[in-house]
Design a protein around this motif. Structure first.
Motif, mmCIF file in Angstrom:
data_model
loop_
_atom_site.group_PDB
_atom_site.id
_atom_site.type_symbol
_atom_site.label_atom_id
_atom_site.label_comp_id
_atom_site.label_asym_id
_atom_site.label_seq_id
_atom_site.Cartn_x
_atom_site.Cartn_y
_atom_site.Cartn_z
ATOM 1 N N ASP A 283 -1.181 43.395 41.968
ATOM 2 C CA ASP A 283 -2.519 43.756 41.492
ATOM 3 C C ASP A 283 -2.448 44.421 40.122
ATOM 4 O O ASP A 283 -3.317 44.224 39.281
ATOM 5 C CB ASP A 283 -3.187 44.706 42.497
ATOM 6 C CG ASP A 283 -3.359 44.070 43.860
ATOM 7 O OD1 ASP A 283 -3.750 42.889 43.910
ATOM 8 O OD2 ASP A 283 -3.093 44.745 44.870
ATOM 9 N N MET A 284 -1.417 45.243 39.929
ATOM 10 C CA MET A 284 -1.230 45.917 38.652
ATOM 11 C C MET A 284 0.237 45.842 38.266
ATOM 12 O O MET A 284 1.115 46.031 39.102
ATOM 13 C CB MET A 284 -1.661 47.387 38.728
ATOM 14 C CG MET A 284 -3.164 47.591 38.637
ATOM 15 S SD MET A 284 -3.902 46.824 37.168
ATOM 16 C CE MET A 284 -2.877 47.500 35.861
ATOM 17 N N VAL A 285 0.502 45.588 36.992
ATOM 18 C CA VAL A 285 1.863 45.462 36.488
ATOM 19 C C VAL A 285 2.120 46.565 35.471
ATOM 20 O O VAL A 285 1.299 46.812 34.580
ATOM 21 C CB VAL A 285 2.085 44.092 35.824
ATOM 22 C CG1 VAL A 285 3.527 43.970 35.327
ATOM 23 C CG2 VAL A 285 1.762 42.976 36.788
ATOM 24 N N PHE A 286 3.242 47.226 35.615
ATOM 25 C CA PHE A 286 3.660 48.283 34.698
ATOM 26 C C PHE A 286 4.995 47.869 34.088
ATOM 27 O O PHE A 286 6.065 48.158 34.637
ATOM 28 C CB PHE A 286 3.767 49.616 35.433
ATOM 29 C CG PHE A 286 2.529 49.950 36.229
ATOM 30 C CD1 PHE A 286 1.351 50.316 35.602
ATOM 31 C CD2 PHE A 286 2.532 49.848 37.612
ATOM 32 C CE1 PHE A 286 0.202 50.593 36.329
ATOM 33 C CE2 PHE A 286 1.399 50.126 38.354
ATOM 34 C CZ PHE A 286 0.229 50.498 37.714
ATOM 35 N N PRO A 287 4.960 47.141 32.973
ATOM 36 C CA PRO A 287 6.214 46.615 32.423
ATOM 37 C C PRO A 287 7.065 47.704 31.792
ATOM 38 O O PRO A 287 6.555 48.633 31.151
ATOM 39 C CB PRO A 287 5.735 45.614 31.366
ATOM 40 C CG PRO A 287 4.354 46.036 31.019
ATOM 41 C CD PRO A 287 3.783 46.694 32.224
ATOM 42 N N THR A 288 8.363 47.603 32.024
ATOM 43 C CA THR A 288 9.295 48.397 31.226
ATOM 44 C C THR A 288 9.449 47.692 29.891
ATOM 45 O O THR A 288 9.317 46.478 29.799
ATOM 46 C CB THR A 288 10.660 48.515 31.920
ATOM 47 O OG1 THR A 288 11.150 47.198 32.177
ATOM 48 C CG2 THR A 288 10.538 49.252 33.242
ATOM 49 N N ILE A 289 9.741 48.441 28.876
ATOM 50 C CA ILE A 289 9.858 47.850 27.537
ATOM 51 C C ILE A 289 11.341 47.875 27.159
ATOM 52 O O ILE A 289 11.724 48.290 26.073
ATOM 53 C CB ILE A 289 8.994 48.624 26.517
ATOM 54 C CG1 ILE A 289 7.643 48.991 27.126
ATOM 55 C CG2 ILE A 289 8.786 47.787 25.255
ATOM 56 C CD1 ILE A 289 6.769 47.818 27.508
ATOM 57 N N ALA A 290 12.168 47.455 28.099
ATOM 58 C CA ALA A 290 13.613 47.516 27.895
ATOM 59 C C ALA A 290 14.137 46.351 27.075
ATOM 60 O O ALA A 290 15.219 46.437 26.503
ATOM 61 C CB ALA A 290 14.338 47.565 29.240
#
Length: 608
Positions: free
Chosen positions: A384-391
């Motif tokens: 439902d919600m995505v919290f991407p890492t910016i790795a």
């Protein structure tokens, strides 16, 4: 876990397939192979071991042809031999496969009873035989695939090449990822955007149960009921220059040293530094305010990031966290309902057990959040919600920058949850955010200790066992330290809560046992050091990872001390992960193991 690529091109396919497979070798490196159509006939080259062995084979016996498929394997069924290497062939059909065909023994018996001779120990070969049999009965390649796919149980991504069909590839996915790449007069199949990055940034991701008939003019996509469907085309942000180690000897070293930068990017995404608040767009969908518990599920290092976060959510948001390893969670029939929120953590976004756990929670009505490093991944698309890492892409099999960036995202979510639940005051949030802004500079200082860590790692390379101890958020770091050492150096290592030392592990202590104690000077430092003294009394070889005050207070109990700068409790797990990574890395380098591609492992675990 295996890597797949398929090409319908306008120049020779084999060199391009090799280029793509180099980007996929993180998925498996037990063997590799390529097949192309040469004057309408399938011709294969396969090799045991690393991809360079296949390159050598192609140098000695090049393959022509503009249509082809390739594979890099992580062995499941059958030893990593040339005969078991993909592509497999039966008559006019060649196939590459990622996943496991669970009912392959029944299918194998059926094929053998029909008179077929099987050449491998793999589950994959049955797919080629079944389709070849269907074609021998008069079906077209498309009809044969549609006929066979419903008979396959398990998880799979397939790419199929057919003799006499210069302008045809067929791909299918069930449980394992597969994407279609769109070019100008060319078309491609690949396990992910990284595989397709040398050729195109125009990607269509197949959804669960989809299969695709690909020609140079485009792709027809069908769902699991054979209905023609339209799937969206997207632009991938992955570039084709990702495989450069720069000035580093290994990708892992490069990725360790990228952490100050990528942590800065990730933190700036999730924190408003001017307002000194967490700023997680879409976090309201996770219903933190009304939750009675948060479910967190992941595998491997991502699970350990979630274990750190459990301490944060419970401390800063007063939110109980139920955390479980995904391979356990998916089978224990956990009560989940519409009032629950579940958070899933995965570097690749394709981890099979984590994805299955997500689907279980979704079926039962829970709100779903995902922390992933690949925004185009299956887990990201189904959450439902995505919290991407910016790795950025992580090529080394042992996770480093993905882990610390996961921690950064989880810290932001914990603070936002605390604010939404009314238990974290504005003043306290401002203070914590201000402390987190120091992470990039503290990470640089931690990396500045590398020469000292390299020196203490040399004697460790002669050990057979090691023990890691920590309390509170340092306990998950102890588990992570032991995991990294096992992964990279093959030294047996265990991580323990320091308070559990007297409940069994202390029996292992002698002068040959390296014991790593992770103990910044905090509210439980004295408790941890008392456990360290118990190790010292029994002759254990102690390495203390602490800060300046911790180093002063410990006396002479430790043979070696790694002294980090002073930092707050919320920052410590992120920064203390760096020396833990460096210890494992340098130990492995001294031992001469393959740091980036440790034996028996693969980066993306897309099978059970």
């Amino acid at each position: 876990m295996c890597g797949i690529v398929g090409i319908l091109g306008d120049i020779e396919a084999a060199p391009r397939i090799i280029d793509s497979l180099k980007r996929l070798e993180y998925r498996g490196y037990d063997s590799a192979g390529v097949a192309t159509l040469v004057e309408g006939k399938i011709v294969r080259r396969r090799a045991e071991g690393k991809l360079r062995n296949l390159e050598n084979s192609l140098e000695n016996a090049p393959l022509s042809g503009t249509s082809g498929i390739g594979h890099t394997r992580w062995a499941t069924h059958g030893a990593p031999t040339v005969s078991n290497a993909h592509p497999h062939q039966a008559g006019a059909v060649s196939v590459v496969h990622n996943g496991i065909i669970e009912n392959y023994l029944d299918l194998r018996d059926e094929i053998v009873a029909a008179g077929a001779i099987l050449d491998t120990e793999t589950d994959t070969e049955v797919v080629a035989h079944l389709i070849n049999i269907a074609m021998a009965e008069g079906m077209s390649p498309k009809e044969a695939v549609a006929h066979v796919l419903p008979r396959l149980k398990g998880a799979f991504a397939l790419a199929l090449l057919f003799e006499g069909e210069e302008n045809l590839l067929i791909g299918a996915r069930k449980g394992s990822p597969l994407a279609v790449g769109h070019g100008e007069g060319e078309m491609f199949l690949g396990s992910d955007a990284i595989a397709l990055s040398p050729f195109t940034d125009r990607i269509t991701y197949l959804e669960e149960g989809d299969w695709a008939v690909v020609t140079r003019s485009g792709a027809e996509i069908f769902d699991q009921d054979n209905n023609k469907v339209i799937r969206p085309e997207s632009r991938s942000s992955v570039t084709s220059s990702l495989m450069d180690k720069g000035n580093y000897k290994h990708f892992m070293a490069k990725e360790i040293h990228e952490q100050p930068e990528v942590l800065g990017h990730t933190l700036s995404r999730y924190f408003d530094y001017s307002a000194k608040t967490a700023r997680v767009d879409g976090a309201q969908a996770l219903k933190f305010k009304d939750l009675s518990r948060l479910i967190v599920t992941a595998c491997g290092t991502a699970y350990l990031a979630g274990l750190v976060a459990k301490y944060w959510f419970e401390k800063y948001a007063r939110l109980p966290v139920e955390i479980d390893i995904a391979s356990e969670f998916r089978y224990r029939e956990t009560p989940v309902g519409e009032r629950d929120t579940a958070l899933f953590i995965s570097q690749s976004g394709e981890t099979a057990d984590t994805l299955a756990s997500l689907r279980y929670c979704k079926e039962h009505g829970a709100a779903i959040g995902a922390i992933v490093n690949v925004p185009e991944s299956t887990i990201a698309r189904e959450a439902d919600m995505v919290f991407p890492t910016i790795a950025g892409p992580e090529i080394g099999v042992a996770s480093t920058k993905a882990f610390t960036c996961q921690l950064a995202v989880l810290a932001a979510l914990a603070l936002q949850a605390g604010r939404e639940r009314g238990v974290l005051s504005p003043e306290r949030e401002h203070s914590l955010v201000a402390e987190l802004t120091e992470v990039p500079s503290l990470a640089l200082k931690a990396l500045g200790l590398e020469a000292d860590i390299e020196r203490l790692s040399q004697p460790l390379s002669k050990a057979n066992n090691a023990l890691y101890l920590g309390r509170a958020t340092n306990f998950p770091l102890a588990l992570e330290g032991a995991l990294k050492l096992k992964e990279l150096s093959y030294i047996h290592a265990e991580g323990y809560a320091a308070g559990e030392l007297k409940h069994g592990p202390i029996a292992l202590i002698d002068e040959n046992m390296p014991v790593f104690v992770i103990a910044p000077y905090d509210g439980i430092y004295e408790k941890t050091v008392s456990n360290m003294q118990e190790v010292a009394a029994r002759g254990g070889n102690i390495v203390l990872i602490t800060d300046q005050r911790g180093a002063r207070e410990c006396g002479n109990a430790a043979q070696n001390t790694v002294v980090l700068p002073d930092m707050s409790d919320i920052v410590a797990p992120i920064i203390y992960a760096l020396p833990v990574q460096l210890i494992a890395y340098h130990t492995a380098v001294f031992m001469g193991t393959d740091v980036d591609q440790p034996r028996n492992l693969a980066k993306s675990v897309t099978v059970e």
